[in-house]
Scaffold this motif. Sequence first.
Motif, short mmCIF file in Angstrom:
data_model
loop_
_atom_site.label_atom_id
_atom_site.label_comp_id
_atom_site.label_asym_id
_atom_site.label_seq_id
_atom_site.Cartn_x
_atom_site.Cartn_y
_atom_site.Cartn_z
N GLY A 185 4.92 1.71 -6.95
CA GLY A 185 6.02 2.66 -6.93
C GLY A 185 5.48 4.08 -7.02
O GLY A 185 4.34 4.29 -7.44
N CYS A 186 6.31 5.04 -6.65
CA CYS A 186 5.90 6.44 -6.71
C CYS A 186 5.99 6.95 -8.15
O CYS A 186 6.71 6.41 -8.99
CB CYS A 186 6.76 7.28 -5.77
N SER A 187 5.25 8.02 -8.41
CA SER A 187 5.16 8.59 -9.75
C SER A 187 6.42 9.37 -10.11
O SER A 187 7.29 9.61 -9.27
CB SER A 187 3.95 9.51 -9.85
N ASP A 188 6.49 9.80 -11.35
CA ASP A 188 7.63 10.59 -11.82
C ASP A 188 7.70 11.95 -11.15
O ASP A 188 8.75 12.59 -11.16
CB ASP A 188 7.59 10.77 -13.33
N SER A 189 6.61 12.43 -10.57
CA SER A 189 6.65 13.72 -9.90
C SER A 189 7.20 13.60 -8.47
O SER A 189 7.40 14.60 -7.80
CB SER A 189 5.26 14.37 -9.88
N ALA A 190 7.47 12.39 -8.03
CA ALA A 190 8.10 12.16 -6.73
C ALA A 190 9.62 12.05 -6.93
O ALA A 190 10.08 11.72 -8.03
CB ALA A 190 7.56 10.86 -6.12
N PRO A 191 10.40 12.32 -5.88
CA PRO A 191 11.86 12.30 -6.02
C PRO A 191 12.43 10.97 -6.53
O PRO A 191 13.39 10.96 -7.28
CB PRO A 191 12.36 12.60 -4.61
N GLY A 192 11.81 9.85 -6.15
CA GLY A 192 12.37 8.56 -6.53
C GLY A 192 11.96 8.05 -7.90
O GLY A 192 12.68 7.28 -8.51
N ALA A 193 10.81 8.45 -8.39
CA ALA A 193 10.26 7.95 -9.66
C ALA A 193 10.39 6.43 -9.74
O ALA A 193 10.83 5.87 -10.74
CB ALA A 193 10.93 8.64 -10.85
N HIS A 194 9.99 5.75 -8.67
CA HIS A 194 10.20 4.31 -8.57
C HIS A 194 9.30 3.48 -9.49
O HIS A 194 9.65 2.36 -9.84
CB HIS A 194 10.07 3.86 -7.13
N ARG A 253 0.83 -1.21 0.00
CA ARG A 253 0.00 0.00 0.00
C ARG A 253 0.86 1.25 0.00
O ARG A 253 0.37 2.34 0.23
CB ARG A 253 -0.93 -0.02 1.20
N MET A 254 2.16 1.08 -0.27
CA MET A 254 3.09 2.20 -0.30
C MET A 254 4.23 1.88 -1.24
O MET A 254 4.40 0.73 -1.66
CB MET A 254 3.64 2.47 1.10
N CYS A 255 5.00 2.89 -1.59
CA CYS A 255 6.22 2.68 -2.36
C CYS A 255 7.27 2.19 -1.38
O CYS A 255 7.74 2.94 -0.51
CB CYS A 255 6.67 3.99 -3.03
N LEU A 256 7.63 0.91 -1.47
CA LEU A 256 8.56 0.34 -0.51
C LEU A 256 9.96 0.94 -0.63
O LEU A 256 10.67 1.07 0.36
CB LEU A 256 8.62 -1.18 -0.68
N GLU A 257 10.34 1.34 -1.85
CA GLU A 257 11.64 1.97 -2.05
C GLU A 257 11.71 3.31 -1.32
O GLU A 257 12.70 3.63 -0.66
CB GLU A 257 11.94 2.16 -3.54
N CYS A 258 10.64 4.12 -1.42
CA CYS A 258 10.59 5.39 -0.70
C CYS A 258 10.57 5.15 0.81
O CYS A 258 11.25 5.84 1.57
CB CYS A 258 9.37 6.21 -1.10
N SER A 259 9.78 4.18 1.24
CA SER A 259 9.68 3.86 2.65
C SER A 259 11.05 3.50 3.22
O SER A 259 11.41 3.93 4.32
CB SER A 259 8.70 2.72 2.86
#
Length: 105
Positions: free
Chosen positions: A54-63, A29-35
């Motif tokens: 994964g998080c979107s391209d507008s997030a720092p990780g773009a996972h 339920r979350m971007c595990l890489e960001c977490s």
Amino acid sequence: MVRPDGGRPQGRGCPHAADGSPAPAPRSRMCLECSAQGREETRLRICLTCGHVGCSDSAPGAHATAHHESSGHPLARSAEPGEEAWAWCYVDEVFLCARDERSPQ
């Protein structure tokens, strides 16, 4: 089907959407890489091949994009409430929509 979106090239197709397989359940339920990096992103995308979140391209990780680049999985959709009707094909660079979504007039 390719979304009738004025910002996208006309006539571009996407054979990846023709699969018709049901979307897999999200793996988390979350971007595990960001977490793991101590961030909690809310702009999430779900891989429609394996369920990776994964998080979107507008997030720092773009996972979500990083997952596509490492796996080759072509399609992801938004995990945000109310945005489930669209998806993105990384390979063909087109937005996709559910077949019953009507084009804007």
